[in-house]
Design a protein around this motif. Structure first.
Motif, PDB file in Angstrom:
ATOM      1  N   ALA A   1       0.821  -1.208   0.000  1.00 21.42           N
ATOM      2  CA  ALA A   1       0.000   0.000   0.000  1.00 21.42           C
ATOM      3  C   ALA A   1       0.860   1.265   0.000  1.00 21.42           C
ATOM      4  CB  ALA A   1      -0.922  -0.011   1.218  1.00 21.42           C
ATOM      5  N   TYR A   2       1.870   1.314   0.841  1.00 19.58           N
ATOM      6  CA  TYR A   2       2.696   2.518   0.940  1.00 19.58           C
ATOM      7  C   TYR A   2       3.570   2.715  -0.299  1.00 19.58           C
ATOM      8  CZ  TYR A   2       1.688   4.248   5.623  1.00 19.58           C
ATOM      9  OH  TYR A   2       1.086   4.822   6.711  1.00 19.58           O
TER      10      TYR A   2
ATOM     11  N   ALA B   1       1.308   4.207  -2.905  1.00 19.40           N
ATOM     12  CA  ALA B   1       0.836   5.508  -2.436  1.00 19.40           C
ATOM     13  C   ALA B   1       1.926   6.575  -2.579  1.00 19.40           C
ATOM     14  CB  ALA B   1       0.380   5.409  -0.979  1.00 19.40           C
TER      15      ALA B   1
ATOM     16  N   ILE C   1      -4.391   9.418  -3.316  1.00 17.21           N
ATOM     17  CA  ILE C   1      -3.888   8.361  -4.194  1.00 17.21           C
ATOM     18  C   ILE C   1      -4.756   8.307  -5.447  1.00 17.21           C
ATOM     19  CG2 ILE C   1      -3.441   5.873  -4.375  1.00 17.21           C
ATOM     20  CD1 ILE C   1      -3.125   5.862  -1.318  1.00 17.21           C
TER      21      ILE C   1
ATOM     22  N   ALA D   1      -4.976   0.271  -1.322  1.00 14.07           N
ATOM     23  CA  ALA D   1      -4.607   1.683  -1.426  1.00 14.07           C
ATOM     24  C   ALA D   1      -5.421   2.384  -2.507  1.00 14.07           C
ATOM     25  CB  ALA D   1      -3.115   1.815  -1.724  1.00 14.07           C
ATOM     26  N   HIS D   2      -5.634   1.744  -3.642  1.00 12.46           N
ATOM     27  CA  HIS D   2      -6.370   2.393  -4.735  1.00 12.46           C
ATOM     28  C   HIS D   2      -7.877   2.261  -4.572  1.00 12.46           C
ATOM     29  CE1 HIS D   2      -2.897   3.553  -7.120  1.00 12.46           C
ATOM     30  NE2 HIS D   2      -2.345   2.399  -6.760  1.00 12.46           N
TER      31      HIS D   2
ATOM     32  N   THR E   1      -6.418   6.392   0.159  1.00 14.91           N
ATOM     33  CA  THR E   1      -5.642   6.947   1.254  1.00 14.91           C
ATOM     34  C   THR E   1      -5.099   5.792   2.090  1.00 14.91           C
ATOM     35  OG1 THR E   1      -5.680   8.408   3.204  1.00 14.91           O
ATOM     36  CG2 THR E   1      -7.673   7.144   2.737  1.00 14.91           C
ATOM     37  N   VAL E   2      -3.938   5.978   2.701  1.00 16.94           N
ATOM     38  CA  VAL E   2      -3.379   4.952   3.578  1.00 16.94           C
ATOM     39  C   VAL E   2      -2.811   5.599   4.830  1.00 16.94           C
ATOM     40  CG1 VAL E   2      -2.811   3.354   1.701  1.00 16.94           C
ATOM     41  CG2 VAL E   2      -1.097   5.000   2.475  1.00 16.94           C
TER      42      VAL E   2
END
Length: 628
Positions: free
Chosen positions: A88-89, A92, A162, A245-246, A250-251
């Motif tokens: 995720a990061y 992002a 994102i 994430a998509h 937001t994460v």
């Protein structure tokens, strides 16, 4: 059960025919699921249901990885949420700060996860027992706090804005649009995982749960396989994080902490941690139940809080007590059952090693010693085994026979002395290297995988045979590019089972066999490795009289084909009528060696092993039987 040494029996062919005609329920079930999923977004389905299904899909991806890692490989991990965070990061940061495509973010996330998982796996996968779960908790917490303290990742506020994920130029802006992307990936992960488990590397992974000793003795590099399955589980979690994430756009660190790592493991265990379908069931049940409890419990209790965690804990205890195999074990009872692997019709033969010349010195054990602190378990024992002979290693319980076997096969390391095979020193080599040279063994205590079929258990013995490129071909196995190689391996396993008289039990679970049949199965598995020297540790234990006679006939047939046999056995009638030479041990020391007749008359054996009176009575009976 009567063992046979002739051609394949008709019963095996019939058994194979029955197995091939069984309904492929897993394909039907998959098709029904695909149709239901495809229809869900286009029907007037409430948006909340779509959102719930998206999260079930994301959680299922992580749970599938845990099925491979924990349920199949036997390695417990509480840290998969951290790998979700890496995926995720990565996307992002690269999409918001560097303006890169989300697909480059996925590749970057997979690369970062590969590096981290390789490093973490190389360190932690060597651990066992309670140390491994504790280690996964440690690195999970480390990555979680790393996410929350790095300035460029937004610390605990995380990253927002994102961009929308696009597939072939089509933006996936809504949850309904993301639904298809998520579930296509889940179904693909299920397919790849199922393909892997029904292959040579998949059987190697499943063998990990049966213990390192057996797997290494069959030529499996267990350290490498553990790391591979750990990396695969991490990759599935990374892809789940990328999609998350998509979907959220937001994460922040919260979803990637230890609590979520524990929940992922709960999902796998509740659904059925040994089954790929169990991952989907567990993710669905816990996600829906969590949502229901979050709305229901505050109303019942009159206050807010995470009460659902308490319910989860109670349910987990009850489940582990009454259904340790998970929900899927109950559901699968209502579906037509069938084996994972089928024995094919005649397939091209695997390569066969050149047999040594009759009388050639194969095994040369020179003054081997094994000490455990001040205890000398094997005291400077020496003997030889030549091509085409059967040698018995006998002695009372605790004489050091099995320890000697372990020294020869690399299970234990020598304190002193050396072992040579065909002139080459093999002392203190790994078991997987020794079996490559042509030495394979069975075990005093049966080492089988009870939930696997008889055919698959035996096929593990052929792990090192065939095309070397196919042996470690995890990617090829997942894509089913190794079909021809699989046909050869499974046909070889079938041939060896028919050779030992288990041709009518190909698709039975190994755990359903009687103890004597399990010992014969171990011999078939060892034969599948195409050894020149076969080491049998108490092969006749648990066999009835006729079964022992059939086993003796099989071993004589193998000797006639040029194979050498070194066996440990307590049944004196069996040993005296079968072996060419005997080596007698007591208290770790060799006290006699020679032909069965000479050993029967040896004063040291009469006094220290069988006792004078008993040996005298046996000598007459044994001599008559041997002459017959």
């Amino acid at each position: 059960m009567t063992m046979l040494t002739e051609e394949p029996v008709a019963g095996a062919a019939a058994s194979g025919s029955r197995a091939r005609t069984r309904l492929p329920w897993h394909r039907v079930l998959t098709l029904l699921c695909v149709l239901a999923l495809a229809a869900m977004p286009v029907l007037p389905t409430p948006e909340f249901w779509i959102t719930l299904a998206n999260y079930i899909g994301l959680y299922s991806l992580v749970a599938i990885g845990l099925v491979l890692l924990t349920g199949v490989g036997g390695m417990t991990s509480f840290g998969q949420a951290a790998f979700v965070g890496l995926g995720a990061y990565s996307t992002a940061y690269l999409t918001t700060q560097c303006g890169l495509s989300p697909w480059l973010g996925l590749l970057a996330g997979l690369a970062v996860t590969l590096c981290c998982a390789s490093l973490i796996g190389a360190i932690t996968m060597r651990m066992s027992g309670h140390y491994l779960p504790l280690a996964t908790i440690a690195w999970s917490l480390s990555l979680f706090y790393l996410f929350g303290n790095l300035e460029f990742l937004g610390k605990y506020d995380g990253i927002t804005g994102i961009p929308v994920l696009s597939v072939f130029g089509i933006p996936l802006q809504s949850g309904r649009a993301m639904f298809y992307a998520i579930w296509v990936v889940v179904l693909l992960a299920m397919l790849l995982s199922s393909n892997l488990l029904n292959s040579r590397p998949g059987r190697a992974i499943r063998a990990l749960k049966g213990g390192v000793t057996m797997a290494e003795a069959m030529g499996i590099f267990t350290g490498w396989m553990k790391t591979v399955v750990f990396i695969m589980a991490a990759m599935f979690a990374c892809i789940s994080g990328f999609l998350y994430a998509h979907l959220q756009r937001t994460v922040n660190p919260t979803p990637f902490g230890l609590n979520h790592g524990i929940e992922y493991l709960f999902m796998a265990v509740v659904g059925g941690v040994g089954h790929v379908w169990g991952a989907i069931v567990g993710a669905g049940v816990l996600t829906i139940l969590k949502d229901v409890l979050q709305g229901l419990l505050p109303k019942l209790l009159g206050s807010t809080g995470n009460f659902e965690i308490i319910v989860f804990g109670v349910l987990m205890v009850l489940l582990l007590q009454y259904s340790p195999d998970g929900i899927w074990s109950y559901l699968s009872r209502w579906l037509p059952s069938g084996p994972r692997a089928h024995a094919p019709d005649p397939a091209p033969a695997l390569p066969v090693r050149e047999k040594p010349a009759s009388g050639e010195l194969l095994l040369d054990v020179r003054a081997v010693r094994k000490q455990f602190g001040g205890l000398v378990a094997v005291n400077d024992v020496s003997f030889e085994v030549r091509a085409g002979e059967i040698v018995g290693l006998i002695g009372p319980n605790g004489a050091g026979k099995s320890t000697t076997f372990n020294l020869i096969t690399g299970v234990a390391s020598l304190t002193a002395g050396e072992v040579r095979y065909r002139g080459e020193r093999i002392s203190n080599e790994y078991s997987r290297e020794i079996v490559k040279r042509g030495i394979c063994r069975t075990f005093q205590h049966v080492h089988l995988l009870p939930s696997m079929s008889v055919l698959e258990n035996v096929a593990i013995g052929a792990h090192l045979r065939g095309d070397f490129a196919a042996q470690g071909g995890v990617a090829a196995a997942m894509l089913r590019l190794n079909r021809e190689e699989e046909r050869k391996l499974l046909f070889e396993a079938r041939v060896q089972l028919e050779r030992v008289g288990l041709g009518d039990r190909l698709y039975d679970e190994a755990g359903s066999l009687a103890l004597g049949q399990q010992r014969v199965l171990e011999i078939a598995r060892a034969l599948c490795a195409d050894p020149a020297l076969l080491l049998l540790d108490e092969p006749a234990a648990g066999l009835r009289h006729l079964e022992k006679q059939a086993l003796a006939a099989l071993l004589r047939k193998l000797r006639g084909e040029g194979m050498s046999v070194l066996l440990v056995e307590h049944d004196m009638d069996f040993v005296m009528n079968l072996t060419d030479r005997l080596v007698v041990m007591e208290f770790g020391t060799r006290i006699a060696e020679g032909s069965p007749e000479d050993v029967q008359r040896n004063p040291a054996v009469l006094e220290a092993y069988l006792g004078t009176d008993a040996m005298g009575e046996h000598e007459g009976a044994g001599g008559d039987a041997r002459g017959a």
